[in-house]
Design a protein around this motif. Structure first.
Motif, PDB file in Angstrom:
ATOM      1  N   PHE A   1       0.848  -1.183   0.000  1.00 55.81           N
ATOM      2  CA  PHE A   1       0.000   0.000   0.000  1.00 55.81           C
ATOM      3  C   PHE A   1       0.891   1.243   0.000  1.00 55.81           C
ATOM      4  O   PHE A   1       2.014   1.212   0.489  1.00 55.81           O
ATOM      5  N   THR A   2       0.377   2.341  -0.533  1.00 59.01           N
ATOM      6  CA  THR A   2       1.086   3.603  -0.481  1.00 59.01           C
ATOM      7  C   THR A   2       0.372   4.534   0.498  1.00 59.01           C
ATOM      8  O   THR A   2      -0.844   4.484   0.651  1.00 59.01           O
ATOM      9  N   GLU A   3       1.152   5.369   1.149  1.00 54.86           N
ATOM     10  CA  GLU A   3       0.627   6.293   2.161  1.00 54.86           C
ATOM     11  C   GLU A   3       0.368   7.649   1.530  1.00 54.86           C
ATOM     12  O   GLU A   3       1.171   8.154   0.747  1.00 54.86           O
ATOM     13  N   GLU A   4      -0.752   8.231   1.904  1.00 57.64           N
ATOM     14  CA  GLU A   4      -1.091   9.576   1.447  1.00 57.64           C
ATOM     15  C   GLU A   4      -1.743  10.309   2.612  1.00 57.64           C
ATOM     16  O   GLU A   4      -2.657   9.786   3.246  1.00 57.64           O
ATOM     17  N   ASN A   5      -1.247  11.509   2.905  1.00 56.59           N
ATOM     18  CA  ASN A   5      -1.827  12.322   3.970  1.00 56.59           C
ATOM     19  C   ASN A   5      -2.757  13.330   3.315  1.00 56.59           C
ATOM     20  O   ASN A   5      -2.314  14.206   2.577  1.00 56.59           O
TER      21      ASN A   5
END
Length: 134
Positions: A41-45
């Motif tokens: 998974f990729t993190e996005e804020n």
């Protein structure tokens, strides 16, 4: 195809929802981010909310004020065996299975392989059961 919604008079707006986000209440935000990153998974804020994205699936991670508040639906009597269900291709499912094995992910159901439908369910570090099917 979107569903037409009458917004007054003769005006109809077509609505085509394109995805969903599932909120997961977690015991430790950083541990959960690292766990899902380890699964690809990729993190996005986004506005202070941590989104973990993988294709069209988004888990919004929200840290609980008290660890005892983290209670997946699958853990309560009468709950389903999964808290989220993710669809993929048969090749994608086999790839995920290999990733899960290599990362030591707890597989709690399956994998069940068949020509018409294949499925497996994992349990994440917060106790959420995430099912994957193709």
């Amino acid at each position: 195809m979107g569903k037409g919604i009458n917004v007054g008079g003769n005006s109809v707006v077509s609505v085509n929802l394109k995805g969903q986000s599932i909120v997961l209440l977690v015991a430790n935000l950083q541990d959960s981010i690292n766990y899902y990153k380890g699964l690809g998974f990729t993190e996005e804020n986004i506005g202070g909310h941590i989104h973990m994205n993988h294709g069209a699936v988004t888990f919004i991670l929200h840290e609980a004020k008290q660890v005892s508040d983290v209670r997946p639906n699958s853990s309560v009597e009468g709950g389903l065996y999964f808290d989220a269900f993710c669809y993929t291709s048969p090749a994608g499912l086999k790839h995920l299975y290999e990733v899960f094995l290599s990362k030591g992910v707890e597989i709690v159901n399956g994998p069940h392989w068949s020509e018409g439908w294949s499925e497996m369910t994992i349990r994440d570090i917060n106790g959420y059961c995430i099912a994957f099917g193709a």
